[in-house]
Design an enzyme around this catalytic site. Structure first.
Site, PDB file in Angstrom:
ATOM      1  N   CYS A  39       0.823  -1.204   0.000  1.00  0.00           N
ATOM      2  CA  CYS A  39       0.000   0.000   0.000  1.00  0.00           C
ATOM      3  C   CYS A  39       0.858   1.256   0.000  1.00  0.00           C
ATOM      4  O   CYS A  39       2.095   1.202   0.026  1.00  0.00           O
ATOM      5  CB  CYS A  39      -0.947   0.002   1.197  1.00  0.00           C
ATOM      6  N   THR A  48       1.385   3.399   2.325  1.00  0.00           N
ATOM      7  CA  THR A  48       2.245   3.528   3.509  1.00  0.00           C
ATOM      8  C   THR A  48       3.562   2.796   3.299  1.00  0.00           C
ATOM      9  O   THR A  48       4.632   3.281   3.678  1.00  0.00           O
ATOM     10  CB  THR A  48       1.527   2.965   4.750  1.00  0.00           C
ATOM     11  N   HIS A  71       5.759   4.924   1.337  1.00  0.00           N
ATOM     12  CA  HIS A  71       6.363   5.970   2.179  1.00  0.00           C
ATOM     13  C   HIS A  71       7.577   5.414   2.920  1.00  0.00           C
ATOM     14  O   HIS A  71       8.603   6.087   3.061  1.00  0.00           O
ATOM     15  CB  HIS A  71       5.333   6.506   3.179  1.00  0.00           C
ATOM     16  N   CYS A 121      -2.247   5.342  27.871  1.00  0.00           N
ATOM     17  CA  CYS A 121      -2.111   6.752  27.488  1.00  0.00           C
ATOM     18  C   CYS A 121      -3.485   7.442  27.553  1.00  0.00           C
ATOM     19  O   CYS A 121      -4.526   6.783  27.634  1.00  0.00           O
ATOM     20  CB  CYS A 121      -1.513   6.866  26.086  1.00  0.00           C
ATOM     21  N   CYS A 164      -6.012   6.084  24.941  1.00  0.00           N
ATOM     22  CA  CYS A 164      -6.535   4.759  25.285  1.00  0.00           C
ATOM     23  C   CYS A 164      -7.553   4.852  26.425  1.00  0.00           C
ATOM     24  O   CYS A 164      -8.608   4.216  26.390  1.00  0.00           O
ATOM     25  CB  CYS A 164      -5.392   3.825  25.680  1.00  0.00           C
TER      26      CYS A 164
END
Length: 330
Positions: free
Chosen positions: A26, A28, A31, A82, A85
């Site tokens: 894909c 990503t 990248h 975090c 979350c």
């Protein structure tokens, strides 16, 4: 990209070893190849996060899975502690480990992965088609986040794999979809899947949308191209109090017409990855034939030709390229 051999390690406690069948490449991954994600990817790295396969072995303490079970992996590993979350947004954990980017991924014949990341597949769903679950889940999440409804007018900026899947999922939800894509080859593929297209280099996108909407503009605009001109166009074609959903990855900041956002009271939304419910819905859509997987997979190559898979996707002529990790590909 290089291909090598290694002796597979047995799955550890709480892990399942998956015999990987297919991995999709894909944007990503491109990248990563271009170095845009070097801050997250430690070299050498095994990447890949769109996949399908079968359980090959289970580690200590794992229940509910058996050898031969068809599976895919939802490649998100959150910390659970975090602020994101704790607020219930684990999929965009502030310390998210995106498996296949931040940790080893699926481009290997045998892959040890935590059992709780597995998602079961119907036994009658082709593993080749099942490799599309992850990108379909992205589209499901994007459409769900937009809040669009039946009868809405939708513009998708970018006719690549995710843009097409967004169009298909939006159409299934009852929306009228227009895909803006400059590449003629991709437009032909998109039209072959039954979606209306427009060439923004040859036609006035704003005028075309106004004509279709009686001058109102689109209810929802998805920016999927990653191109700076499309970001400016997105706000230009949205109706008063319309929604612009930013889906594409923009490695560098690009201009946004905030005057237009203010003037029309637009909603500007980010949409990133997916939640478990999106993954499960993606499996359902593929199994039901809503997503025309056979028309989306334009090439399958063996893992020894993984560099060719990246080249095919980068050419802009392919829609979805799969890597056969058991080397049966051409």
């Amino acid at each position: 990209m290089t291909v090598g051999e290694a002796e597979p390690a047995p799955p550890g406690p709480g892990e399942v070893q998956v015999e990987v069948a297919y991995v999709g490449i894909c944007g990503t991954d491109l990248h990563i190849l271009h170095g845009s994600m070097d801050a997250r990817v430690s070299m050498p790295a095994v990447i890949g996060h769109e996949m399908s396969g079968r359980v090959a072995a289970v580690g200590e303490g794992v229940t509910g899975w058996a050898t031969g079970d068809p599976v895919t992996v939802m490649p998100l590993d959150w910390d659970g502690t975090c602020p994101a979350c704790r607020a219930g947004h684990q999929h965009v954990c502030q310390n998210l480990d995106f498996v296949g980017i931040d940790s080893p991924g699926a481009l290997q014949g045998r892959w040890n992965v935590r059992a709780d990341l597995l998602v079961p597949l119907p036994r009658d769903l082709s593993l080749e088609h099942a490799a599309l679950v992850e990108p379909v889940a992205v589209a499901v999440h994007d459409v769900r986040r937009s809040g669009l409804g039946a009868g809405d007018r939708v513009v998708v900026l970018g006719g690549g794999p995710i843009g097409v899947l967004i169009g298909i999922v939006a159409r299934h939800a009852g929306a009228e979809v227009l895909v803006s894509e400059p590449d003629p080859g991709r437009r032909a593929l998109v039209e072959g899947l039954g979606l209306e297209t427009l060439d923004p280099t040859a036609a006035d996108l704003v005028g075309a949308v106004d004509e279709r909407t009686g001058g109102a503009g689109a209810d929802v605009v998805f920016e999927v191209s990653g191109a700076a001109p499309a970001v400016l166009a997105a706000t230009s074609v949205a109706k008063v109090r319309g929604t612009v959903v930013v889906v594409a990855i923009h490695p560098r900041p690009v201009p946004v017409d905030l005057q237009r956002v203010f003037w029309r009271e637009l909603r500007l939304l980010g949409a990133r990855v997916y939640e478990r419910t999106d993954f499960e819905r993606a499996v359902e859509l593929l199994a039901a034939g809503v997503v025309p997987a056979a028309g989306l997979v334009t090439e399958v190559v063996g893992i020894s030709r993984v560099a060719d898979a990246f080249a095919a996707l980068e050419s802009g002529q392919a829609m979805k390229v799969l890597v056969d990790c058991q080397e049966a590909g051409a």
